[in-house]
Design an enzyme around this catalytic site. Structure first.
Site, mmCIF file in Angstrom:
data_model
loop_
_atom_site.group_PDB
_atom_site.id
_atom_site.type_symbol
_atom_site.label_atom_id
_atom_site.label_comp_id
_atom_site.label_asym_id
_atom_site.label_seq_id
_atom_site.Cartn_x
_atom_site.Cartn_y
_atom_site.Cartn_z
ATOM 1 N N LYS A 24 6.459 -2.123 2.034
ATOM 2 C CA LYS A 24 5.257 -1.529 2.655
ATOM 3 C C LYS A 24 4.058 -2.456 2.453
ATOM 4 C CE LYS A 24 3.107 3.045 3.120
ATOM 5 N NZ LYS A 24 3.173 3.098 4.584
ATOM 6 N N ARG A 60 8.445 4.112 -4.368
ATOM 7 C CA ARG A 60 8.444 3.106 -3.297
ATOM 8 C C ARG A 60 7.448 1.995 -3.610
ATOM 9 N NH1 ARG A 60 7.476 4.928 2.735
ATOM 10 N NH2 ARG A 60 5.412 5.322 1.857
ATOM 11 N N TYR A 88 0.832 -1.200 0.000
ATOM 12 C CA TYR A 88 0.000 0.000 0.000
ATOM 13 C C TYR A 88 0.865 1.247 0.000
ATOM 14 C CZ TYR A 88 0.757 0.875 5.028
ATOM 15 O OH TYR A 88 1.311 1.163 6.247
ATOM 16 N N GLU A 117 11.476 2.140 14.684
ATOM 17 C CA GLU A 117 10.642 3.251 14.201
ATOM 18 C C GLU A 117 9.339 3.271 14.979
ATOM 19 O OE1 GLU A 117 9.569 2.451 10.058
ATOM 20 O OE2 GLU A 117 9.661 0.311 10.475
ATOM 21 N N LEU A 166 10.837 0.996 7.524
ATOM 22 C CA LEU A 166 10.293 1.460 6.254
ATOM 23 C C LEU A 166 11.075 2.695 5.820
ATOM 24 C CD1 LEU A 166 7.907 0.879 4.271
ATOM 25 C CD2 LEU A 166 6.865 2.908 5.256
ATOM 26 N N ARG A 172 -7.888 -20.943 -1.734
ATOM 27 C CA ARG A 172 -6.821 -20.560 -0.823
ATOM 28 C C ARG A 172 -5.621 -21.485 -1.041
ATOM 29 N NH1 ARG A 172 -5.025 -22.091 4.314
ATOM 30 N NH2 ARG A 172 -4.118 -20.418 5.565
HETATM 31 N N1 PMP Z 1 7.399 3.618 9.193
HETATM 32 C C1 PMP Z 1 6.275 2.895 9.178
HETATM 33 C C2 PMP Z 1 6.243 1.582 9.886
HETATM 34 C C3 PMP Z 1 5.129 3.383 8.523
HETATM 35 O O1 PMP Z 1 4.009 2.664 8.494
HETATM 36 C C4 PMP Z 1 5.192 4.662 7.899
HETATM 37 C C5 PMP Z 1 4.000 5.256 7.208
HETATM 38 N N2 PMP Z 1 3.272 4.390 6.470
HETATM 39 C C6 PMP Z 1 6.399 5.370 7.947
HETATM 40 C C7 PMP Z 1 7.485 4.817 8.596
HETATM 41 C C8 PMP Z 1 6.543 6.713 7.291
HETATM 42 O O2 PMP Z 1 6.608 6.618 5.900
HETATM 43 P P1 PMP Z 1 6.124 7.801 4.957
HETATM 44 O O3 PMP Z 1 6.913 9.000 5.349
HETATM 45 O O4 PMP Z 1 6.452 7.349 3.601
HETATM 46 O O5 PMP Z 1 4.661 7.987 5.215
#
Ligand code: PMP
Length: 286
Positions: A150, A51, A32, A182, A206, A100
């Site tokens: 992601k 991305r 996503y 994070e 991410l 499935r």
């Molecule tokens: N880390 C994680 C785990 C996230 O889910 C997100 C946002 N989806 C981010 C960092 C930040 O990424 P972005 O700046 O691309 O929204």
């Protein structure tokens, strides 16, 4: 009622239906993106598109849509739903093979599922957390090992958010081997001796699109950056702390595990970074 996009059509949200065999539903086999909309314009569409391509590639999926088509779907949703401020959510799954099975279906015969929808957020720019800062707790990082992709496997981040809520905090920073990875849906930073410190890119986090932009703007503004690990105890003693994400931009963190950072109010460098980020990104929004 919202108009949403599903597999080539713009339809009312209550008519959008996908198969119970969709691998996004059965196996979180999907990726996503979330792109912010400010004054009807998309922030860093290019970054999110790149991305997306990377996430799809890492999962052996094709991108079913060109950049031009994807941009025009984003724009149509903004127009059809009158989104002034808010976001566009995009999800692509490996589709439904009508059964499935752990084995990936043949992409030639199983089309991917593509869903996009908008969310209005009128106070996107001046949310209360941007003004007063957020309180976070620290929790163990129990996610899988490819956090750079992601995917829609968001159960643990969602549990983390609930753990925070239970103790009247706003979010959680996740910790692996003693170091912060994070936030549940954002990248994490501290400021020490005037330097911006954030974990380096790897499979552990991410690669935030907002992170890349903020670090670029910080460098242009002659701010010092150190991409390295930091611990929760280092963060508690920091001068400032903040998070970044596409929908929260740069948001101050004012307390960790119930202990204030500095005097417990948003720091000046964080506020400056937020201003620079917003100014610069709005300039190049499309
Ligand atoms: N880390 C994680 C785990 C996230 O889910 C997100 C946002 N989806 C981010 C960092 C930040 O990424 P972005 O700046 O691309 O929204």
């Amino acid at each position: 009622m919202r108009t949403v996009y599903l597999n080539g059509s713009f339809i009312p949200e209550n008519e959008a239906k996908i198969s119970i065999f969709d691998r996004g539903f059965l196996m979180s086999d999907g990726v996503y993106e979330v792109t912010s909309v400010i004054e009807r314009k998309l922030i860093d569409f290019e970054g999110h598109f790149h991305r997306l391509e990377r996430s799809l590639f890492e999962l052996d999926m094709k991108n079913p849509l060109t950049k031009e088509v994807l941009l025009s779907i984003h724009k149509s949703l903004i127009n059809k739903n009158g989104v002034n401020n808010g976001l566009i959510y995009l999800q692509i799954t490996r589709g439904s093979a009508g059964d499935r099975d752990f084995v990936f279906p043949d992409p030639e015969t199983t089309p991917q599922t593509v869903v996009l929808f908008s969310q209005n957020k009128e106070n996107l720019l001046d949310s209360p957390s941007a003004i007063s800062g957020i309180k976070i707790i620290s929790i163990e990082d129990q996610r899988w090992g490819r956090r750079d992709i992601k995917t829609t496997q968001l159960l643990y981040p969602s549990i983390g958010k609930m753990m925070a809520k239970k103790v009247n905090a706003d979010d959680a920073w996740m910790v692996q081997d003693g170091y912060v990875t994070e936030g549940t849906s954002n990248n994490a930073y501290i400021i020490k001796n005037g330097k911006i410190i954030t974990r380096a890119k790897s499979n552990d986090i991410l690669h935030g699109i907002t992170r890349a932009a903020v670090l670029r703007f910080a460098e242009e503004a002659q701010m010092e950056i150190e991409e390295r690990n930091f611990s929760i105890s280092e963060a508690r003693d920091a001068e400032e702390a903040f998070i970044t994400s596409a929908s929260s931009f740069v948001t101050p963190v004012v307390s960790i595990d119930g202990q204030n950072i500095a005097n417990g109010s948003p720091g000046p460098m964080t506020q400056r970074l937020r201003e620079i980020y917003l100014d610069e990104s709005i300039k190049t929004a499309i």
